[in-house]
Design a protein around this motif. Sequence first.
Motif, PDB file in Angstrom:
ATOM      1  N   LEU A  65       0.842  -1.196   0.000  1.00 53.51           N
ATOM      2  CA  LEU A  65       0.000   0.000   0.000  1.00 53.51           C
ATOM      3  C   LEU A  65       0.874   1.242   0.000  1.00 53.51           C
ATOM      4  O   LEU A  65       0.617   2.208  -0.729  1.00 53.51           O
ATOM      5  CB  LEU A  65      -0.881  -0.021   1.251  1.00 53.51           C
ATOM      6  CG  LEU A  65      -2.165   0.777   1.167  1.00 53.51           C
ATOM      7  CD1 LEU A  65      -3.003   0.289  -0.006  1.00 53.51           C
ATOM      8  CD2 LEU A  65      -2.946   0.627   2.467  1.00 53.51           C
ATOM      9  N   VAL A  66       1.916   1.195   0.815  1.00 55.21           N
ATOM     10  CA  VAL A  66       2.853   2.323   0.867  1.00 55.21           C
ATOM     11  C   VAL A  66       3.475   2.553  -0.509  1.00 55.21           C
ATOM     12  O   VAL A  66       3.575   3.681  -0.994  1.00 55.21           O
ATOM     13  CB  VAL A  66       3.962   2.062   1.907  1.00 55.21           C
ATOM     14  CG1 VAL A  66       4.989   3.171   1.873  1.00 55.21           C
ATOM     15  CG2 VAL A  66       3.360   1.932   3.291  1.00 55.21           C
ATOM     16  N   VAL A  67       3.867   1.441  -1.134  1.00 54.75           N
ATOM     17  CA  VAL A  67       4.495   1.542  -2.459  1.00 54.75           C
ATOM     18  C   VAL A  67       3.542   2.224  -3.434  1.00 54.75           C
ATOM     19  O   VAL A  67       3.912   3.130  -4.182  1.00 54.75           O
ATOM     20  CB  VAL A  67       4.894   0.142  -2.971  1.00 54.75           C
ATOM     21  CG1 VAL A  67       5.378   0.211  -4.399  1.00 54.75           C
ATOM     22  CG2 VAL A  67       5.967  -0.448  -2.074  1.00 54.75           C
ATOM     23  N   THR A  68       2.297   1.757  -3.432  1.00 52.55           N
ATOM     24  CA  THR A  68       1.314   2.353  -4.339  1.00 52.55           C
ATOM     25  C   THR A  68       1.150   3.836  -4.077  1.00 52.55           C
ATOM     26  O   THR A  68       1.153   4.659  -4.993  1.00 52.55           O
ATOM     27  CB  THR A  68      -0.055   1.685  -4.158  1.00 52.55           C
ATOM     28  OG1 THR A  68       0.101   0.290  -4.147  1.00 52.55           O
ATOM     29  CG2 THR A  68      -0.995   2.093  -5.266  1.00 52.55           C
ATOM     30  N   ALA A  69       1.023   4.171  -2.793  1.00 49.30           N
ATOM     31  CA  ALA A  69       0.794   5.570  -2.443  1.00 49.30           C
ATOM     32  C   ALA A  69       1.940   6.450  -2.928  1.00 49.30           C
ATOM     33  O   ALA A  69       1.734   7.480  -3.566  1.00 49.30           O
ATOM     34  CB  ALA A  69       0.622   5.694  -0.923  1.00 49.30           C
ATOM     35  N   VAL A  70       3.156   6.009  -2.614  1.00 51.57           N
ATOM     36  CA  VAL A  70       4.323   6.794  -3.021  1.00 51.57           C
ATOM     37  C   VAL A  70       4.355   6.950  -4.532  1.00 51.57           C
ATOM     38  O   VAL A  70       4.539   8.042  -5.070  1.00 51.57           O
ATOM     39  CB  VAL A  70       5.622   6.131  -2.521  1.00 51.57           C
ATOM     40  CG1 VAL A  70       6.820   6.770  -3.163  1.00 51.57           C
ATOM     41  CG2 VAL A  70       5.715   6.223  -1.015  1.00 51.57           C
ATOM     42  N   GLY A  71       4.145   5.857  -5.232  1.00 51.17           N
ATOM     43  CA  GLY A  71       4.184   5.897  -6.686  1.00 51.17           C
ATOM     44  C   GLY A  71       3.140   6.837  -7.245  1.00 51.17           C
ATOM     45  O   GLY A  71       3.394   7.643  -8.149  1.00 51.17           O
ATOM     46  N   LEU A  72       1.956   6.751  -6.695  1.00 52.48           N
ATOM     47  CA  LEU A  72       0.854   7.569  -7.185  1.00 52.48           C
ATOM     48  C   LEU A  72       1.125   9.053  -6.982  1.00 52.48           C
ATOM     49  O   LEU A  72       0.996   9.868  -7.897  1.00 52.48           O
ATOM     50  CB  LEU A  72      -0.420   7.157  -6.438  1.00 52.48           C
ATOM     51  CG  LEU A  72      -1.729   7.568  -7.059  1.00 52.48           C
ATOM     52  CD1 LEU A  72      -1.826   7.038  -8.476  1.00 52.48           C
ATOM     53  CD2 LEU A  72      -2.871   7.015  -6.221  1.00 52.48           C
ATOM     54  N   ILE A  73       1.508   9.401  -5.752  1.00 52.30           N
ATOM     55  CA  ILE A  73       1.789  10.807  -5.458  1.00 52.30           C
ATOM     56  C   ILE A  73       2.881  11.330  -6.367  1.00 52.30           C
ATOM     57  O   ILE A  73       2.780  12.416  -6.940  1.00 52.30           O
ATOM     58  CB  ILE A  73       2.209  10.980  -3.983  1.00 52.30           C
ATOM     59  CG1 ILE A  73       1.075  10.570  -3.061  1.00 52.30           C
ATOM     60  CG2 ILE A  73       2.622  12.409  -3.707  1.00 52.30           C
ATOM     61  CD1 ILE A  73       1.465  10.570  -1.610  1.00 52.30           C
ATOM     62  N   THR A  74       3.921  10.526  -6.518  1.00 45.63           N
ATOM     63  CA  THR A  74       5.023  10.943  -7.374  1.00 45.63           C
ATOM     64  C   THR A  74       4.556  11.152  -8.803  1.00 45.63           C
ATOM     65  O   THR A  74       4.895  12.149  -9.454  1.00 45.63           O
ATOM     66  CB  THR A  74       6.139   9.888  -7.355  1.00 45.63           C
ATOM     67  OG1 THR A  74       6.485   9.601  -6.017  1.00 45.63           O
ATOM     68  CG2 THR A  74       7.345  10.368  -8.115  1.00 45.63           C
ATOM     69  N   ALA A  75       3.764  10.175  -9.300  1.00 45.16           N
ATOM     70  CA  ALA A  75       3.324  10.258 -10.692  1.00 45.16           C
ATOM     71  C   ALA A  75       2.542  11.541 -10.934  1.00 45.16           C
ATOM     72  O   ALA A  75       2.785  12.264 -11.903  1.00 45.16           O
ATOM     73  CB  ALA A  75       2.471   9.046 -11.037  1.00 45.16           C
TER      74      ALA A  75
END
Lengths: 102, 629, 495
Positions: free
Chosen positions: B281-291
């Motif tokens: 979940l953390v990975v997804t969140a970080v990726g999403l925010i970054t994107a």
Amino acid sequence: MVPLENYLVLSAILFALGVYGVLSRRNAVLVLMSVELMLNAVSLNFVAFAAHLDPDRATGIVFAVFVIAVAAAEVGLALAIVIRLFRNRSSANVDEAATLRW
Amino acid sequence: MAEHAWILAAVPAIAFLALAALGRRLPRQGDFLAVLAAASGFGLFFAVLASFLGRGEGAWPVLNAIEWTAIGDFRLNMGIAVDQITIVMLAVVTTVAFMVNVFSVGYMKGEPRYWWYFAVLQLFVASMLLLVLADNLLLLYVAWELVGLSSFLLIGHYWERRSAVEAAKKAFITTRVGDVGLLIGIILLWKATGTFNILDIIHAVEAGEVGGTGLFVSVMFIFLGAMGKSAQLPFHVWLPDAMEGPTPVSALIHAATMVVAGVYLVARLLPVFEAAGDALLVVTAVGLITALFSGVVAFAQTDIKKVLAYSTVSQLGFMFVALGAGVVSAGMFHLFTHAFFKALLFLGAGSVILGAHHRQEVGQLGGLWRRMPVTAAAFLVGSLALAGLFPLAGFWSKDEILHAVEGHRGALVFALISLASIMTAFYTTRLFILTFLGKPRDAEAGHARETGASMTGPLVFLAVLSVFAGFVVYGGVGEALGFPGGFGEFVYLHHPETFHIDWGLAGVSTALFVIGVFGAGWLYRGGRLDRAAALTAWQPKLYEMTRRKFYFDDLYQFLIDRVVLGFSYVVSWFDRFAVNDTGVDGSATLTGYAGFLLKHLQTGRVPNYALAIAAGVAALILVALAAGG
Amino acid sequence: MRDFTLFIPEYIAAGAAIGVLALELALPRLRRDALAWATAAGAAAWLIAALFYVGDAPGDFEGLLRTDAFTAYFRILAAGAVLAVALLSARYLRDRTRAAGEYYGLLLMAGAGMTLLSAARELLTAYVALELLSFSLYVLVGYLKRDARSNEASLKYILLGAFSSAMLLYGISLLYGLTGSTTYAGVAEGLAARGEGTDLAALAAIMLIVAGVGFKVSAAPFHMWAPDAYQGAPLPVTAFLATASKAAGFALILRLFTEALAVDALEWRAAIAALAAITMTAGNLLAIQQTNLKRLLAYSSIGQAGYMLVAVAAIGYGDAAAAQNASSALLLHIAGYTLSTMALFAALVAHYNRTGDESIEGLRGLSATQPFLALVISASLFSFAGLPFFAGFATKLLLFQAGTGAGLLWLAGLGAANSFISLYYYLMVMRRMYLFDPPEGQTRIRPPALLGAMAGLLLLGVVFIGVYPGPVFEATDGAAAALFEASAAAFARLP
């Protein structure tokens, strides 16, 4: 047979005298003589032990003979070096050969 | 051959040593050596691939290790592990490295330290290959650091420029922060599982031997390293500045290979991430925010390379979103396609820069499609692939990501990632229009000339890949090439996934593409900036914030200046007085004095020496009597 | 069992020695370089012959000598050292003396003596081999007849050497008296079975022997000959002294203390531990004060001997497995140390041939005038200091680990502290090379081909052991295993 202890004491005394000689003599040749004395003490030890403890195989006697031979070679070598030193410095005084120090 | 895949890393390593030692004196400063090494790497990859596929699925992964050292019970083995993910990475690295090396021959002509550039380039390739081949985390970490070092050296290649030096420092320090996390994570994992070997760790986790908060913490630390290397928020600040390096370097390192090391790491350890609570979940969140974040920032950038840099950060975010959804094939697939079209775009930018005589700002470009047709066409292909036009490569990989998100992460994430896709299409179109269409805005751009074959060649090759590489997602194509199936059947987490095109999703994808492209097309039509200027005037503050990248860099600088430096003054006072003067100098003087006293014992006189020996014997006897029998 | 074929490599060595002497007599106008090459060829032949024996089953010669993996290890070390020193001496001697045949002959003889010493399993054989080695070295140290310092060095060496070998012999004679035998196995048996009240005698015997071998490996306080001898001797001979002679001493110690004297470990292990502590400390503290490079290296190697003695102490304190581990670590350290020292001396000889300067000050700015040599010197010094990626790190790590494995934590700690101190004087040398400007008018010079190639090759070896010690460690493990196999019976009687 002379008791073993006598020989051992004698050789110990000779050895100690030799050590004293090495420590106190100034002339290199005399130092060598003292070393010879020590080596002879050792030979005496070997022969004494061989005679008393190991008369059949006499390993000690063989050892003593070797020691004598090696000692002779050693002294020959050492004297050659002393002569070299003498030729260079006109002195065989070990105290003076002290340029390499500290 | 597959078990000797380490040769792929050895060849560029040897090339590095040769170039570093002899490069200056070789004819043409050794560039042929570099191209030769890269070409052999490319060729050898196919040998490895053939050998790998030839063994059949049962033999995967191919392992080969030697015992490095055994100290007591601690045994350390060093070796390689070649599995499907490795093969994908090898393909990417060797191909792009080859193209970049060829491109550099033309691009870097006449530049200072030509030979050293190629040398470090080979060092980088060797380290990157070692990184993906490593079978244990320790070796991976060593390669990780080497890759960072090469990046540092290459970003700072033009060290006469202050900005380049600063950028190199920034890159190194920012990724270092992440690297510390990585090291801590590796050690924590080692403590939990007792091994550094990646496969053993995965088995231990899958068998349930480790888990709970401890595992989550370790995994988060490792992810910190991945975030640093792959420029995810808040570690993204180094990547745009890294554009100070030569453009082919940006293409190789900061688009296709090094920055995806973080993605690779997470993909490799995905089973561990899965088992560690909410890590994914953390990975997804970080990726999403970054994107999302970088997509927005890319709108307001005017330097071609910076736009592409933020685009890369954004696309890396996409990859992490896919991995966070637990679908390793989607993430790796996007890594695969992105490498080709992003490298293409960067090399195209390089071609533009060179052709327009070192102009990088779009404000000074424009109208280049007439004067540099090959570059323009290639750039167009790359842009369309990035934006996700059917049936170019980028379409398929983005589609896979959407599919993964839809299936595993729910509506909100899907909506946000779709928004990011629109943004991607938008800024890409904007860049293309402003650079190539309309009228030239600068005299130099007006006199631009197409670049030579050594540069356009790689562009064409990568363009072809950008068009066709996506088709490997299909089972039929994959099998024709010798793989067990399509991409999803080759790289998968728990079970192979056969690809069936979901026309609904494809439609959504295309719709996103259309919105983005036409939006930008309308705003910048014909290469004119008036509408865009109007938009800017409407919201000047927002524009400024976007252009200044939301003040991240300024925030970091403030933190460093006030907080870090201030603290270091205190520490340095203590260091100077307590540690240095007293401790170090004091003990040094003491030791020296002891030596000084002792040395006078060595009088040079033989009788003294003999006395020492005799006394020594006596002392030994006394010591032995006192201590032992 | 009289298997004369066991020692064919040594026959080759001795034959080469005589051959070189004969060569000089027969062809007096021969280039003196040629003798060096002939010696090198002889040493190479010896080395190759030695390789044939690697992996053979252990062979025994009348219970006096034994050829096993341990002997093979030292054979290769000796042959390699002689080969290296012969090549080092080529130009050095040509510039300085007229007659060189004896030099090379004695070099080969010394090497042969070293091998025999490592093969000996009986005290007389060991003694004769020891003297063979020592005599050759006495002459070699004093070879530069007209150089006063060379004379003085060899005088001190021979006087003190004779003195300490007399001590050694006295100890041996006492041992013979106690046990009635001079073979190591026989001594072990005898010591195990000795009666009450002989403790003091045994102690005295063992300590005298320790003094004798301690002299050879320059352990403190028997080390005082070393700085003077190293400083006065010709540079290649110093290299040989620092490597081969020390290694030979340890070969003797290993064989003697693991086989003959192991039963009485209680007697000597504390003394050896104390010896190790004093040696490393004295060596390092004294090195700090030096300004002459050769003297500095002498003290540095005294320090290294101290580290090596830690392993010997570990043999005394640990159980059989720990002892074998310690021996293996010691052998590995000897290998790494030999390689680093040879590399260092290759560079130094190259430097000396050109400048004739022995002082540390003379190395000023070497990084500018001869960067490759400066690199080799730095790498060797780093290896001595025990920095990672160089042999010294891996070998010291294993050495100290062996020490802690036998419970000698304080000694290992002291060793680490000493390594730290040693870094000072190594860096002092490197500082001169890198941070100072070269003397006026000196420009960049290419290193000489032969010495440069040697140095480079040896450096590669140092880095290889440092980065991947595995294979060499396996080899030394094999040697240590062979050593203990020979003394298995004796060790079984340990209290």
